[in-house]
Structure formats: C-alpha cells, structure tokens
Motif scaffolding. Structure first.
Motif, PDB file in Angstrom:
ATOM      1  N   SER A  28      -7.449   2.755   0.315  1.00  0.00           N
ATOM      2  CA  SER A  28      -8.869   2.465   0.112  1.00  0.00           C
ATOM      3  C   SER A  28      -9.762   3.678   0.329  1.00  0.00           C
ATOM      4  O   SER A  28     -10.984   3.542   0.337  1.00  0.00           O
ATOM      5  CB  SER A  28      -9.304   1.343   1.064  1.00  0.00           C
ATOM      6  OG  SER A  28      -9.102   1.722   2.418  1.00  0.00           O
ATOM      7  N   SER A  29      -9.185   4.875   0.519  1.00  0.00           N
ATOM      8  CA  SER A  29      -9.975   6.082   0.766  1.00  0.00           C
ATOM      9  C   SER A  29      -9.606   7.152  -0.262  1.00  0.00           C
ATOM     10  O   SER A  29      -8.458   7.198  -0.736  1.00  0.00           O
ATOM     11  CB  SER A  29      -9.717   6.618   2.191  1.00  0.00           C
ATOM     12  OG  SER A  29      -9.996   5.627   3.157  1.00  0.00           O
ATOM     13  N   PRO A  30     -10.565   8.036  -0.615  1.00  0.00           N
ATOM     14  CA  PRO A  30     -10.234   9.141  -1.532  1.00  0.00           C
ATOM     15  C   PRO A  30      -9.333  10.161  -0.842  1.00  0.00           C
ATOM     16  O   PRO A  30      -9.465  10.428   0.355  1.00  0.00           O
ATOM     17  CB  PRO A  30     -11.600   9.736  -1.874  1.00  0.00           C
ATOM     18  CG  PRO A  30     -12.484   9.348  -0.730  1.00  0.00           C
ATOM     19  CD  PRO A  30     -11.986   8.015  -0.245  1.00  0.00           C
ATOM     20  N   ILE A  31      -8.422  10.739  -1.608  1.00  0.00           N
ATOM     21  CA  ILE A  31      -7.460  11.719  -1.087  1.00  0.00           C
ATOM     22  C   ILE A  31      -7.622  13.008  -1.876  1.00  0.00           C
ATOM     23  O   ILE A  31      -7.486  13.011  -3.108  1.00  0.00           O
ATOM     24  CB  ILE A  31      -6.018  11.198  -1.199  1.00  0.00           C
ATOM     25  CG1 ILE A  31      -5.857   9.890  -0.412  1.00  0.00           C
ATOM     26  CG2 ILE A  31      -5.031  12.237  -0.703  1.00  0.00           C
ATOM     27  CD1 ILE A  31      -4.494   9.242  -0.588  1.00  0.00           C
ATOM     28  N   LEU A  90       5.071   1.888   6.123  1.00  0.00           N
ATOM     29  CA  LEU A  90       3.902   1.230   6.704  1.00  0.00           C
ATOM     30  C   LEU A  90       2.761   2.182   6.998  1.00  0.00           C
ATOM     31  O   LEU A  90       1.611   1.756   7.041  1.00  0.00           O
ATOM     32  CB  LEU A  90       4.301   0.501   7.999  1.00  0.00           C
ATOM     33  CG  LEU A  90       5.411  -0.542   7.882  1.00  0.00           C
ATOM     34  CD1 LEU A  90       5.718  -1.131   9.246  1.00  0.00           C
ATOM     35  CD2 LEU A  90       5.017  -1.641   6.910  1.00  0.00           C
ATOM     36  N   SER A  91       3.038   3.463   7.225  1.00  0.00           N
ATOM     37  CA  SER A  91       1.986   4.400   7.598  1.00  0.00           C
ATOM     38  C   SER A  91       2.369   5.798   7.142  1.00  0.00           C
ATOM     39  O   SER A  91       3.520   6.065   6.778  1.00  0.00           O
ATOM     40  CB  SER A  91       1.741   4.389   9.110  1.00  0.00           C
ATOM     41  OG  SER A  91       2.910   4.794   9.804  1.00  0.00           O
ATOM     42  N   THR A  92       1.382   6.686   7.176  1.00  0.00           N
ATOM     43  CA  THR A  92       1.573   8.092   6.807  1.00  0.00           C
ATOM     44  C   THR A  92       1.153   8.956   7.984  1.00  0.00           C
ATOM     45  O   THR A  92       0.126   8.684   8.626  1.00  0.00           O
ATOM     46  CB  THR A  92       0.745   8.445   5.564  1.00  0.00           C
ATOM     47  OG1 THR A  92       1.177   7.624   4.471  1.00  0.00           O
ATOM     48  CG2 THR A  92       0.921   9.908   5.186  1.00  0.00           C
ATOM     49  N   LYS A  93       1.919  10.010   8.259  1.00  0.00           N
ATOM     50  CA  LYS A  93       1.634  10.895   9.381  1.00  0.00           C
ATOM     51  C   LYS A  93       1.128  12.235   8.852  1.00  0.00           C
ATOM     52  O   LYS A  93       1.721  12.811   7.946  1.00  0.00           O
ATOM     53  CB  LYS A  93       2.885  11.100  10.245  1.00  0.00           C
ATOM     54  CG  LYS A  93       3.396   9.804  10.879  1.00  0.00           C
ATOM     55  CD  LYS A  93       4.579  10.049  11.781  1.00  0.00           C
ATOM     56  CE  LYS A  93       5.118   8.738  12.356  1.00  0.00           C
ATOM     57  NZ  LYS A  93       4.136   8.025  13.178  1.00  0.00           N
ATOM     58  N   PRO A 115      -2.590   4.079   8.728  1.00  0.00           N
ATOM     59  CA  PRO A 115      -1.964   2.981   7.974  1.00  0.00           C
ATOM     60  C   PRO A 115      -2.131   3.188   6.472  1.00  0.00           C
ATOM     61  O   PRO A 115      -3.162   3.691   6.007  1.00  0.00           O
ATOM     62  CB  PRO A 115      -2.704   1.737   8.475  1.00  0.00           C
ATOM     63  CG  PRO A 115      -3.270   2.133   9.804  1.00  0.00           C
ATOM     64  CD  PRO A 115      -3.579   3.598   9.697  1.00  0.00           C
ATOM     65  N   ASN A 116      -1.146   2.782   5.724  1.00  0.00           N
ATOM     66  CA  ASN A 116      -1.178   2.990   4.277  1.00  0.00           C
ATOM     67  C   ASN A 116      -2.314   2.224   3.612  1.00  0.00           C
ATOM     68  O   ASN A 116      -2.867   2.668   2.606  1.00  0.00           O
ATOM     69  CB  ASN A 116       0.159   2.569   3.667  1.00  0.00           C
ATOM     70  CG  ASN A 116       1.264   3.544   4.002  1.00  0.00           C
ATOM     71  OD1 ASN A 116       1.014   4.714   4.272  1.00  0.00           O
ATOM     72  ND2 ASN A 116       2.498   3.079   4.006  1.00  0.00           N
ATOM     73  N   ALA A 117      -2.662   1.045   4.183  1.00  0.00           N
ATOM     74  CA  ALA A 117      -3.763   0.280   3.598  1.00  0.00           C
ATOM     75  C   ALA A 117      -5.083   1.041   3.705  1.00  0.00           C
ATOM     76  O   ALA A 117      -5.942   0.938   2.822  1.00  0.00           O
ATOM     77  CB  ALA A 117      -3.883  -1.077   4.291  1.00  0.00           C
ATOM     78  N   SER A 146       0.831  -1.206   0.000  1.00  0.00           N
ATOM     79  CA  SER A 146       0.000   0.000   0.000  1.00  0.00           C
ATOM     80  C   SER A 146       0.866   1.257   0.000  1.00  0.00           C
ATOM     81  O   SER A 146       0.543   2.245  -0.674  1.00  0.00           O
ATOM     82  CB  SER A 146      -0.918   0.000   1.230  1.00  0.00           C
ATOM     83  OG  SER A 146      -1.766  -1.136   1.220  1.00  0.00           O
ATOM     84  N   GLY A 147       1.984   1.229   0.752  1.00  0.00           N
ATOM     85  CA  GLY A 147       2.891   2.362   0.743  1.00  0.00           C
ATOM     86  C   GLY A 147       3.482   2.605  -0.635  1.00  0.00           C
ATOM     87  O   GLY A 147       3.624   3.751  -1.082  1.00  0.00           O
ATOM     88  N   LEU A 148       3.829   1.526  -1.341  1.00  0.00           N
ATOM     89  CA  LEU A 148       4.351   1.687  -2.701  1.00  0.00           C
ATOM     90  C   LEU A 148       3.295   2.258  -3.633  1.00  0.00           C
ATOM     91  O   LEU A 148       3.604   3.069  -4.524  1.00  0.00           O
ATOM     92  CB  LEU A 148       4.843   0.330  -3.220  1.00  0.00           C
ATOM     93  CG  LEU A 148       6.089  -0.239  -2.536  1.00  0.00           C
ATOM     94  CD1 LEU A 148       6.443  -1.589  -3.116  1.00  0.00           C
ATOM     95  CD2 LEU A 148       7.259   0.719  -2.682  1.00  0.00           C
ATOM     96  N   VAL A 149       2.038   1.838  -3.441  1.00  0.00           N
ATOM     97  CA  VAL A 149       0.961   2.394  -4.264  1.00  0.00           C
ATOM     98  C   VAL A 149       0.841   3.898  -4.035  1.00  0.00           C
ATOM     99  O   VAL A 149       0.685   4.684  -4.984  1.00  0.00           O
ATOM    100  CB  VAL A 149      -0.368   1.670  -3.955  1.00  0.00           C
ATOM    101  CG1 VAL A 149      -1.539   2.387  -4.621  1.00  0.00           C
ATOM    102  CG2 VAL A 149      -0.307   0.235  -4.429  1.00  0.00           C
ATOM    103  N   LEU A 150       0.913   4.336  -2.770  1.00  0.00           N
ATOM    104  CA  LEU A 150       0.819   5.763  -2.474  1.00  0.00           C
ATOM    105  C   LEU A 150       1.976   6.543  -3.104  1.00  0.00           C
ATOM    106  O   LEU A 150       1.779   7.621  -3.661  1.00  0.00           O
ATOM    107  CB  LEU A 150       0.824   5.986  -0.955  1.00  0.00           C
ATOM    108  CG  LEU A 150      -0.456   5.641  -0.203  1.00  0.00           C
ATOM    109  CD1 LEU A 150      -0.239   5.843   1.291  1.00  0.00           C
ATOM    110  CD2 LEU A 150      -1.611   6.500  -0.677  1.00  0.00           C
ATOM    111  N   VAL A 151       3.176   5.974  -3.003  1.00  0.00           N
ATOM    112  CA  VAL A 151       4.335   6.698  -3.519  1.00  0.00           C
ATOM    113  C   VAL A 151       4.299   6.795  -5.028  1.00  0.00           C
ATOM    114  O   VAL A 151       4.466   7.875  -5.613  1.00  0.00           O
ATOM    115  CB  VAL A 151       5.634   6.011  -3.036  1.00  0.00           C
ATOM    116  CG1 VAL A 151       6.849   6.621  -3.727  1.00  0.00           C
ATOM    117  CG2 VAL A 151       5.784   6.149  -1.529  1.00  0.00           C
TER     118      VAL A 151
END
Length: 541
Positions: free
Chosen positions: A407-410, A386-389, A401-403, A355-360
C-alpha cells in the motif's frame, strides 16, 4: 446301615438345598430379568458367573456368600472332591456344588449365558473344575517345598533382571560417550555436522530406547515371578497372554497394513522425485539456462515454492487414505482441530501472504536492491512470505509487513542500475556570472576525487533549470555500496566545496536587491576558465 446313612445324608443335603433355593417365583422372575451378573473369583481365578437371584439375594450377594463359604474351608475339606447335586425349585432346575455337607454355591438355569449354548450340567462341571484347581493352588501354596522353590526362582530372576538393568545402563553410557567423542573428532566433517545440532534429539531417542528395554525386562521379570507361585499364577498367565496378544495384534496389524503402507510410500516417493525434477527445472531457469515466458529470475524462487507446496499437497492428499488408521476418530479429530485453528488465524496470514506474492511477482524489489520506502531508506536483506527486512543507513534492520509495502510507493534505485551500480545525485545552484562549462568541470572533478564513486561510467552533470537568480546543476555518479550513500555524499559535498574554493567560484546564489548597472554575463574570452576543457560534442550538449 451304610445305605440308611447315605440316604439320610442325601435327604439332609436336599433339605439344605431347598432351604437355600426356596424363594418367591415372581420375585425370582423379576430378578432374572433385571438382576446384574457377578463373577466369583478365588485367588485371582474366575470360578463361575452368576446372573440371577436366589431367595431374594442378588447375584452380587450370592457371590459374596459363596466366597465366605469357600474361604472358611479347612485344609482337609479342600482336599476332598467337589460333589454336584441337582435340585428343582418351582420348576427351576439347579445344581448345588458342595464338599461334604458344606454347600459352596448353586448354579441355576438363570445363570447360564444364552450365547454359550451349554447345558446346566456342563456349566456346573466347569465351575467344579475351576474351583478344584483354585483349591489345589491354595493348598499347594502352603507347602514349604513349593514356597521355597518359588522364592528361589524369584530371587534368581531378580538377580538376572538387575544384571540386565546394569548392562542396559552401561551400554547406554558407552554408546552416548563414544558417539559424542566421534562427533567431536569429526566436527568439521559435513557428514556429521548435523549431529552436533541434533545432539539433544539423539540423547532423547537413546533415553526412549533404553526406557523401553528397562520396561521390557521389568515386565518379563514380573511375569516370571508371578507364575512361580500357585496363588499368583493366574496373574502371570494374564500378563503373558497380554504380551503375546499385543505382539499378535501388532504383527497382524502390520501385515494387514503393509499393502496400503507400501502404496502410500510409493506415492510419496514419486511425489519427491517429481518435485526434485521441478527443482532442477527452476534452478536452470534461475541460472538463465532455460527461458520461460513470464518467468523472471526475481520470481523463480517464489514460483518454485508455490509449485512445491502444490505438488506435495496433492501427493499427501492422494497418499492419505492409504495411511493406516487414517479413517480413525483420532485422525478425524486432528483434522478438525487443525482446520479450526487455520480458520481462526488465517485472515491476517493470508493477507500478508498475498501481499508477499504481489511484491514478488510485481518485481518491485529484490534482495540487494537499494530502495526508498518513505520513512525507511536502505538495502533489502530479505523478502519473506510475511514481511520484508531492510537494512538502513544506520545499520539497523527494519522489518516491514508486506501488506504495508503493497500500500506504499517504493523507489528502487538499483533496478535500472544494472552493472553500473546505484545512481546518486546532488544539486548546486550557481549564479549566471559563472561559466557553465567551468561548473561542469568542477563538479565532475569533485566526483572523481570522492572515494566510493565509480569512475566508470563517468560522472555527468545536467542543468536542471534556469531560475530567476541562478542556474540549477545536478551531478550524477554511480556507486557500488548503496549502504554508504550518506558518507559518500558527505565526502562529495566536501570535494565540491574544495573545487569551487580552489577556482574562486561563489557557490552562494545571488539574489539582487538592486539590478547591477552592467549586464551579469560571462564574456566569451572567459568561457573556458580552469579547469574547463575545450568544447566537445558531449560538453556542448
């Protein structure tokens, strides 16, 4: 007469040997096959190893009886030579070792070690020599001169050992104190700053080295003292043999391991050099000096980490077989344990990592972006594996958590802002009887008077809709500090109210119960009331 006495003595000795050696042949054969071997020790010295039974007595019983006979010898008997007399019982040859008329023990053919390939006579002679040395040591131990010499040398060795202990402790204290003073004196230097953080490790390493020195001195002292007394001399010899054997084993192992260890170090060195070259490349790509299709500034750091992990993993995998003891059961056990732990705990971790790789790589957000994640609105402070602050408006750090983020709109308010800053907006609804040019001018003036909003680019207003009872206006402006969104909007709303109150414009949108008699319109002569400016192409648009 003397010859008769000698023959009589020999006959009595043979008779006693026959009494000791007379046994059932079947029982003897069974014991030879299944009996347990036992070694006769006298004052820490091995004399002979017995492997067969005699007269129904097992090897352990023979050893115990022989030791009792040896310990019952008088000092005068210990000084006499050890004689050997051969005998035969039921076709089995043996040699009796005795001092005078006292039989000490017998050596039979069944006691021989098949792997040594020595004769019965050689085994008996060796046993006699070992016993003679042991008896000589026992006799020497009782001599005052030998005892006093040993005690004196032991006291001298003890004094030397205590002096070395004191010197080692003093050296440790001086070294630790001077090192601590040096770190305190150069605490601002970058070269020794790491030592302050690793001071506890330095102390533990120092304690380990000093403990090794203390143990070495104690070992050498014990070896020397034991070797000074005839009875304990074998123990000192064993400690010396163990020490030199250990050094020989370590030295031989190090020499044999040097080629493989050198190969492993070369592989790891090349891996490090290649990884540093890749680091320079990714650093140039992040700074914009190198353009690579598909590699964006937001993904350079993550890509660098992934490539570094792959490079180091490949280098370690290649170097692993060359590491000494890599094929031992200990290394295999550790590999199995780590694999088992990774299998049990990797499900959730892998999900978060992916999930972190997907975000990046989707570039949905990056550090410093002002985002809206539904229940959380704030600035991104860290995008981890593993997570975003997120730091929200109340200056609270929220860890997501990145997962959950995947799964949520940003909503990213900073991605398209560029150098103009984060865009903020607010809406007002004004009746149709107020000229729109005046509303635009008042809203822009309110934005220009609000601290925290940028004057460049200039604020602008859009008419979002023409509703049944009012016109909906939306004011847009840019700001540099997204975390101050709430106080800046509050100040903007206050300035809007002041502007509308100053020029007598009603903000409350009218809802008519009864249609007015006249049309609710703005006559042309009132199209440009203050603070509206003359028409410009921009304002007409």
């Amino acid at each position: 007469m003397t010859q008769v006495f000698s023959k009589l003595s020999a006959a009595l000795l043979l008779f006693s040997c026959f009494l000791l050696a007379g046994a059932d042949a079947a029982a003897l054969a069974a014991e030879e096959k299944h009996g347990r071997e036992a070694t006769l020790h006298y004052h820490f010295r091995p004399i002979v190893t017995l492997r067969t039974s005699l007269v129904g007595a097992s090897a352990e019983d023979r050893v115990r009886r022989s030791l009792l006979r040896i310990e019952s010898l008088t000092p005068s008997q210990m000084a006499q030579p050890i004689e050997r007399t051969p005998f035969t019982v039921d076709g089995k040859r043996g040699i009796s070792l005795h001092i005078g008329q006292t039989v000490l023990f017998n050596v039979l053919e069944g006691d021989l070690d098949p792997e040594e390939r020595i004769s019965l006579e050689e085994a008996a002679q060796r046993a006699a020599q070992e016993l003679a040395v042991a008896l000589e040591a026992a006799a020497a131990q009782g001599r005052p001169r030998v005892l006093l010499t040993g005690i004196g040398l032991a006291c001298l060795a003890t004094a030397v050992a205590m002096t070395l202990f004191w010197l080692i402790g003093r050296a440790r204290t001086v070294l630790v104190v001077r090192l601590e003073h040096f770190i305190d004196a150069h605490s601002t230097s970058n070269r020794v700053r790491w030592a302050r953080h690793g001071w506890l490790l330095v102390q533990r390493v120092t304690q380990l080295v000093m403990g090794f020195l203390w143990l070495t001195v104690a070992y050498l002292w014990l070896t020397f003292v034991l070797a000074r007394f005839p009875l304990t001399e074998p123990l000192g010899d064993r400690l010396t043999e163990f020490l030199f054997g250990l050094l020989d084993t370590l030295g031989t192992g190090l020499v044999h391991a040097m080629p493989a260890l050198t190969t492993a170090l070369i592989i790891l060195f090349l891996t490090k050099a290649f990884n540093e070259a890749l680091g320079n490349f990714f650093r140039a790509a992040k700074e914009g000096r190198v353009q690579v299709p598909g590699l964006h500034p937001e993904t350079v750091t993550a890509t660098h980490r992934i490539v570094s992990i792959l490079v180091w993993g490949l280098g370690i995998a290649i170097a692993y077989p060359f590491i000494p003891m890599s094929d031992s059961d200990a290394f295999k056990g550790l590999s199995v344990m780590f694999g088992f732990m990774l299998t049990l705990g990797s499900a959730g971790i892998v999900n978060q990592l992916m999930s972190g790789l997907v975000l990046v790589y989707s570039r949905a957000l990056s550090v410093g972006d002002f985002v809206d994640l539904g229940e959380t609105v704030g600035v991104v402070s860290e995008v981890g594996a593993l997570s975003t602050k997120i730091i929200n408006m109340r200056n609270e750090e929220v860890t997501i958590p990145n997962a959950v983020l995947v799964s949520s709109p940003i909503k990213n308010y900073s991605r398209l802002a560029g150098a103009r800053g984060t865009l903020v907006s607010t809406k007002v609804t004004i009746g149709y009887d107020t000229p729109w040019r005046q509303v635009h001018a008042m809203l822009i003036a309110a934005a220009q008077q609000t601290p925290g909003l940028r004057t460049t680019p200039s604020p602008f207003v859009y008419q979002r809709s023409l509703a049944d009872w009012y016109v909906e206006y939306e004011l847009f402006a840019h700001m540099d500090k997204p975390l101050e969104r709430v106080p800046v909007l509050s100040a903007l709303h206050a300035n809007i109210q002041d502007q509308f109150n100053t020029y007598g414009v009603q903000i409350m949108s009218p809802h008519f119960v009864v249609q007015p008699s006249g049309n609710v319109v703005v006559p042309p002569e009132n199209w440009r009331p203050a603070p509206a400016a003359p028409d410009t192409p921009h304002s007409e648009s």
